[in-house]
Design a protein around this motif. Sequence first.
Motif, mmCIF file in Angstrom:
data_model
loop_
_atom_site.group_PDB
_atom_site.id
_atom_site.type_symbol
_atom_site.label_atom_id
_atom_site.label_comp_id
_atom_site.label_asym_id
_atom_site.label_seq_id
_atom_site.Cartn_x
_atom_site.Cartn_y
_atom_site.Cartn_z
ATOM 1 N N ALA A 81 -8.288 0.958 73.475
ATOM 2 C CA ALA A 81 -9.659 0.477 73.266
ATOM 3 C C ALA A 81 -9.769 -1.013 73.564
ATOM 4 C CB ALA A 81 -10.098 0.771 71.838
ATOM 5 N N LEU A 82 -8.752 -1.793 73.214
ATOM 6 C CA LEU A 82 -8.781 -3.228 73.524
ATOM 7 C C LEU A 82 -8.817 -3.462 75.026
ATOM 8 C CD1 LEU A 82 -6.269 -4.658 70.889
ATOM 9 C CD2 LEU A 82 -8.744 -4.960 70.935
ATOM 10 N N ARG A 83 -8.061 -2.651 75.763
ATOM 11 C CA ARG A 83 -8.101 -2.781 77.226
ATOM 12 C C ARG A 83 -9.489 -2.444 77.756
ATOM 13 N NH1 ARG A 83 -4.583 0.648 81.721
ATOM 14 N NH2 ARG A 83 -5.976 0.213 83.471
ATOM 15 N N ARG A 84 -10.084 -1.376 77.262
ATOM 16 C CA ARG A 84 -11.421 -0.987 77.738
ATOM 17 C C ARG A 84 -12.464 -2.047 77.359
ATOM 18 N NH1 ARG A 84 -10.807 4.666 78.201
ATOM 19 N NH2 ARG A 84 -8.863 4.915 79.383
ATOM 20 N N LEU A 85 -12.328 -2.670 76.188
ATOM 21 C CA LEU A 85 -13.259 -3.737 75.807
ATOM 22 C C LEU A 85 -13.101 -4.952 76.707
ATOM 23 C CD1 LEU A 85 -13.094 -3.599 71.896
ATOM 24 C CD2 LEU A 85 -14.944 -2.817 73.372
ATOM 25 N N SER A 86 -11.867 -5.234 77.134
ATOM 26 C CA SER A 86 -11.658 -6.328 78.067
ATOM 27 C C SER A 86 -12.299 -6.017 79.415
ATOM 28 C CB SER A 86 -10.164 -6.594 78.228
ATOM 29 O OG SER A 86 -9.927 -7.640 79.138
ATOM 30 N N GLU A 87 -12.121 -4.799 79.898
ATOM 31 C CA GLU A 87 -12.711 -4.418 81.181
ATOM 32 C C GLU A 87 -14.232 -4.395 81.119
ATOM 33 O OE1 GLU A 87 -9.076 -1.550 82.783
ATOM 34 O OE2 GLU A 87 -10.774 -0.674 81.725
ATOM 35 N N GLU A 261 -4.704 -14.134 79.747
ATOM 36 C CA GLU A 261 -3.597 -13.208 79.583
ATOM 37 C C GLU A 261 -4.075 -11.787 79.818
ATOM 38 O OE1 GLU A 261 -1.693 -13.506 75.856
ATOM 39 O OE2 GLU A 261 -0.625 -15.351 76.314
ATOM 40 N N CYS A 262 -3.198 -10.980 80.357
ATOM 41 C CA CYS A 262 -3.506 -9.569 80.533
ATOM 42 C C CYS A 262 -3.692 -8.933 79.161
ATOM 43 C CB CYS A 262 -2.391 -8.874 81.303
ATOM 44 S SG CYS A 262 -2.605 -7.076 81.475
ATOM 45 N N ALA A 263 -4.730 -8.135 79.008
ATOM 46 C CA ALA A 263 -5.002 -7.497 77.727
ATOM 47 C C ALA A 263 -3.990 -6.424 77.383
ATOM 48 C CB ALA A 263 -6.412 -6.892 77.736
ATOM 49 N N VAL A 264 -3.151 -6.020 78.337
ATOM 50 C CA VAL A 264 -2.179 -4.954 78.100
ATOM 51 C C VAL A 264 -0.781 -5.521 77.915
ATOM 52 C CG1 VAL A 264 -1.199 -2.813 79.004
ATOM 53 C CG2 VAL A 264 -3.605 -3.356 79.421
ATOM 54 N N CYS A 265 -0.291 -6.272 78.915
ATOM 55 C CA CYS A 265 1.097 -6.738 78.888
ATOM 56 C C CYS A 265 1.226 -8.207 78.514
ATOM 57 C CB CYS A 265 1.765 -6.477 80.234
ATOM 58 S SG CYS A 265 1.088 -7.477 81.591
ATOM 59 N N PRO A 275 -9.017 -9.418 87.158
ATOM 60 C CA PRO A 275 -10.382 -8.919 86.957
ATOM 61 C C PRO A 275 -10.429 -7.963 85.780
ATOM 62 C CG PRO A 275 -9.366 -7.905 88.887
ATOM 63 C CD PRO A 275 -8.445 -8.998 88.444
ATOM 64 N N GLY A 276 -11.426 -8.149 84.943
ATOM 65 C CA GLY A 276 -11.517 -7.337 83.749
ATOM 66 C C GLY A 276 -10.498 -7.694 82.696
ATOM 67 N N GLY A 277 -9.776 -8.813 82.895
ATOM 68 C CA GLY A 277 -8.767 -9.211 81.929
ATOM 69 C C GLY A 277 -7.515 -8.367 81.969
ATOM 70 N N VAL A 278 -7.290 -7.606 83.048
ATOM 71 C CA VAL A 278 -6.124 -6.725 83.178
ATOM 72 C C VAL A 278 -5.453 -7.043 84.503
ATOM 73 C CG1 VAL A 278 -5.306 -4.339 83.225
ATOM 74 C CG2 VAL A 278 -7.263 -4.960 81.803
#
Length: 329
Positions: A81-87, A261-265, A275-278
């Motif tokens: 969900a955090l990744r999707r919120l970043s995107e 920073e990448c929201a995932v790694c 783009p999209g924080g990822v």
Amino acid sequence: MADTDLSPALPGDAHPMANPGYGKRSAPLQLPRTGHDFAHLPPREASLAALIDRLPEGAAVDGKSLAAVHPLYGQAACLTALRRLSEAGHLRRFREHLVHPDGSRWVTRTYFTRTPRDDAWWADFQAGRLPEEPPVAEPAPRPAEAGRTTDPEDASPEPSVPPPRGVRAPSPAYRALASLSRADPRLTLSAADCTALEPLAAVWLGRDPSPERFVQALTAGLPVPVHSPRGLLRSRLRAKLPPEPVTPPAVPARTPLRLVECAVCRAPGRAGALPGGVCAACRGRPGPGRQPKTATGVPERVARLRALVRAGGRPQPVETARRRDQAAP
């Protein structure tokens, strides 16, 4: 339509806080909170967004901390969900360089906005190109809220008596001149004297607005006797006029040093590269300079081993089979 109240509003002390300097930060220039801020999101993302939006500054917003307080979703679901919120433009993680008198350090902060923003807006925020928000004036506490007991008769303000029609209310300079007689009777002025000296007193109070210093400067060291209070004060108002206030030079605003920073790694990079924080690797595409790993020759080796098993042979180690294949004509 997704419900924005899928998660209960938790009190501030029920959610874990991050280390000092880290954690959640509210992004600037947000629109006021409404009941449909996250209606465009799926239910899980809308629930996590509503929870994060109500958290205080500095709260921990990593997947583990959110899963510990959310009644419906675990750590893996919160990370997704955090990744999707970043995107979707509601969240960005930044690594910021903070300078203190005792040194400097890098901290990781998660900026959240209930108003979704595109990549260009986040790039401007990272570079410090967004205008500063005006400070919100907090209402003054009431006497009862401040823990003070007041007399009911003192609670109501004194009614102000307006001046008669056609009569101008006295200015601060006029009142300051009229108050000189209370400090020293030798400086008693008439109404005409106060009106004549009012422009000079207004210039004085424009440079130093303190009535106490005004009275002290004009009444100190008076001659004995004072033959003409009006003439003496005119001379003192000109001779003792305070200097014009000196405005210190404005310190140029320091551009914040931020790395997205990448929201995932959590890999840092420039805003345009995420783009999209990822980052590209976490989006399923190889990054710059990386080539996808391909298993060359695996199907042929599997087919060879299966043929040996069916023929009653014994499979050999991979290294032995490779050497035999190289030696074969």
